[in-house]
Write an enzyme that holds these catalytic residues in place. Structure first.
Site, PDB file in Angstrom:
ATOM      1  N   HIS A  34      10.400  25.829 -19.240  1.00 19.10           N
ATOM      2  CA  HIS A  34      10.552  25.577 -20.676  1.00 19.10           C
ATOM      3  C   HIS A  34       9.533  24.530 -21.124  1.00 19.10           C
ATOM      4  O   HIS A  34       9.831  23.335 -21.194  1.00 19.10           O
ATOM      5  CB  HIS A  34      11.967  25.084 -20.975  1.00 19.10           C
ATOM      6  CG  HIS A  34      13.021  26.135 -20.860  1.00 19.10           C
ATOM      7  ND1 HIS A  34      13.443  26.879 -21.945  1.00 19.10           N
ATOM      8  CD2 HIS A  34      13.731  26.578 -19.789  1.00 19.10           C
ATOM      9  CE1 HIS A  34      14.380  27.732 -21.547  1.00 19.10           C
ATOM     10  NE2 HIS A  34      14.567  27.572 -20.241  1.00 19.10           N
ATOM     11  N   GLU A  80       8.535  23.898 -23.983  1.00 15.73           N
ATOM     12  CA  GLU A  80       8.894  23.268 -25.261  1.00 15.73           C
ATOM     13  C   GLU A  80       9.608  21.937 -25.078  1.00 15.73           C
ATOM     14  O   GLU A  80       9.570  21.073 -25.970  1.00 15.73           O
ATOM     15  CB  GLU A  80       9.754  24.222 -26.103  1.00 15.73           C
ATOM     16  CG  GLU A  80      11.186  24.442 -25.637  1.00 15.73           C
ATOM     17  CD  GLU A  80      11.342  25.540 -24.594  1.00 15.73           C
ATOM     18  OE1 GLU A  80      12.481  26.032 -24.421  1.00 15.73           O
ATOM     19  OE2 GLU A  80      10.334  25.906 -23.963  1.00 15.73           O
ATOM     20  N   CYS A 115      10.921  31.436 -20.055  1.00 15.04           N
ATOM     21  CA  CYS A 115      12.131  31.637 -19.250  1.00 15.04           C
ATOM     22  C   CYS A 115      12.553  33.109 -19.265  1.00 15.04           C
ATOM     23  O   CYS A 115      11.922  33.926 -18.607  1.00 15.04           O
ATOM     24  CB  CYS A 115      13.246  30.704 -19.710  1.00 15.04           C
ATOM     25  SG  CYS A 115      14.614  30.579 -18.517  1.00 15.04           S
TER      26      CYS A 115
END
EC number: 6.3.4.2
Length: 534
Positions: free
Chosen positions: A496, A498, A370
């Site tokens: 993102h 994750e 990001c």
């Protein structure tokens, strides 16, 4: 329908979310259809505008909901995708009730906490749990908090229509080598005063509870010894389901619900063993602005745990304050990889740019997420394109070189909450790129949370400098993945990754970073043993 309500007592931060997630994992792998619901008693509508210092990471779901980080734990343990319906807040409840009152739905009645607020809470619980065998409801905060009262009353009322198991998380502190039960006794007493008698106690402690301590707690709380689960400290949260399982929690719940025909399929044996006994390790720096509260980056920590569980490569995280890099890059000197995560606001940005430059110039494996993607663009623009002062209009609206600019649809947005480019979006991956090698797919779906993007006016110049934009949105207008043409260990993503990492299916880019970090570490070792210093 079966509900398991999880409340907390004594102090906050005892790990209700992890306990809820672990129990969910065991029940799901016993054959039940399971979902989780998180109740957050704050008046905020959602977690989107909350300061990470106060609340930790803002987790983003596929549908774009910005939610409490506990929903990230739920998704990881259940290996499922939740929706905004799984997060109930005071803000959502009151907004809905007031709107219904304005609409005339209550037919002139005096709108009160009981029954109107509590009914709205129960309706939302039933909506989120529809179609499941068991719903676990975690009530945020601590029993006795004034903000939690309507929610405690609502879950108490559930028992009149459904089968409910009440569980309570308490603290058993150790003083001078003795485990003290008084805090648990008083916490259960407080819960009972609100009309709920717990069926299960999860007792947090440094070490396993002694048999005499369990018997004493049972005597003073009327919870059978088989329903008192010792939740002692462990190295990694993914060990907790096994601890629960060994203490017979499944048998206790199955007996309580009358469903004794399910057998556990424990799928994490090898995963947990790799975490317990990793074969190798790497050192990776996370360069952030919220490092004092590591929960602000919890999904990155968990993504690295997932990589460890699948590869046996342990990740030693070095938490680096981005602002400190303005004076010295010493904290990056002995790491094998660098991760620059997302963030908002100008503070720390120049330090993150320094980290991106340090990784590029020293050929250290790099992953930008990001804002970490955007600072890579800024750094390359300044260093390789010679655009002195290149910046994002988020940080410098008067820059001569706005290489990062606001999304067109965001230019007239004034509200902060829930207005970014949010949720799961399609990403197209180009052939012959590192990204294609990582993902082994032409199309992926990843979660986003941003207002700014690479300025299209600079894309051609960036590509001429050696940047490869290997991933774009489905219209091939927005840049999603960045890599460099002269190496395979530098990658950055606008999305993102994750947020979609799971124990048995780790984030592909986090996996790539760790593998490249290990390769880098081995090369350094070979150079050192050949007489070349690091």
């Amino acid at each position: 329908m079966h509900y398991i309500v999880i409340t907390g007592g004594v102090i906050s931060g005892l790990g209700k979310g992890t306990i809820t997630s672990s129990l969910s994992y065991l029940l799901k792998n016993s054959g039940f259809k399971v979902t989780n619901i998180k109740i957050d008693p704050y008046i905020n509508y959602d977690a989107g505008t909350m300061n990470p210092y106060q609340h930790g990471e803002v987790f983003v779901l596929d549908d774009g909901s910005e939610v409490d980080l506990d929903l990230g734990n739920y998704e990881r343990f259940l290996d499922t995708d939740l929706t905004g319906n799984n997060n109930i807040t005071t803000g959502k409840i009151y907004k809905s009730v007031i709107e219904r009152e304005r609409h005339g739905d209550y037919l002139g009645k005096t709108v009160q906490i009981i029954p109107h607020i509590t009914n709205e809470i129960k309706e939302r619980i039933k909506r989120a749990s529809s179609g499941y065998d068991i719903a676990l409801i975690e009530v945020g905060g601590t029993v006795g908090d004034i903000e939690s009262m309507p929610f405690i009353e609502a879950v108490r009322q559930l028992r009149s229509t459904d089968d409910v198991i009440y569980s309570h998380v308490t603290l058993v502190p150790e003083i001078n080598g003795e485990q003290k039960t008084k805090p648990t006794q008083h916490s259960v007493k407080e819960l009972r005063s609100l009309g709920i008698s717990p069926d299960i106690l999860f007792c947090r402690s440094e070490k396993p509870l002694g048999k005499d301590v369990i018997e004493k707690i049972s005597l003073f709380t009327d919870v059978p010894a088989s329903g008192i689960i010792s939740m002692y400290n462990v190295k990694n949260v993914y060990m907790i389901p096994e601890i629960m399982m060994r203490q017979g929690i499944l048998e206790y719940i199955k007996k309580r619900t009358g469903t004794s025909n399910h057998n556990l399929d424990y799928t994490w044996s090898n995963f947990v063993e790799n975490i317990k006994n990793p074969a190798e390790s790497v050192d990776i720096a996370i360069v952030g602005k919220y490092i004092e509260l590591q929960d602000a980056y919890i999904s990155h920590k968990e993504a690295f745990s997932h990589v460890t569980g699948n590869t046996g490569i342990s990740v030693n995280i070095h938490w680096v304050d981005a602002d400190k890099l303005l004076n010295s890059t010493h904290d990056l000197k002995n790491v094998d990889g660098i991760l620059v995560p997302g963030g908002f606001g100008y503070r720390g940005v120049e330090g993150k740019i320094i980290a991106a430059r340090y990784a590029r110039e020293n050929r250290i494996p790099y992953l930008g997420i990001c804002l970490g993607f955007q600072v890579s663009v800024i750094e390359i623009s300044r260093s390789l394109l010679g655009l002195k002062g290149a910046n994002s209009t988020e940080f410098d609206n008067n820059t001569d070189y706005p290489v990062i600019d606001i999304l067109p649809e965001q230019s007239n947005v004034s509200d902060l909450g829930g207005t970014m480019r949010l949720g799961s979006k399609k990403v197209l991956i180009k052939d012959g790129t590192i990204a294609k090698n990582i993902y082994k797919s032409d199309i992926i779906y990843e979660r986003h949370r941003h207002r700014y993007e690479v300025n299209p006016d600079y894309i051609e110049r960036l590509e001429d400098s050696g940047v490869i934009f290997s991933g774009t949105d489905d219209e091939k207008i927005r840049m999603e993945i960045l890599e460099l043409s002269d190496r395979d260990n530098y990658i950055a993503t606008q999305y993102h990754a994750e947020f979609k990492s799971r124990p048995l299916n780790p984030s592909k880019v986090h996996m790539h970073l760790v593998l490249k970090a290990l390769e880098y570490r081995r090369n350094i070792y070979e150079r050192n043993t050949s007489g070349i210093s690091r």
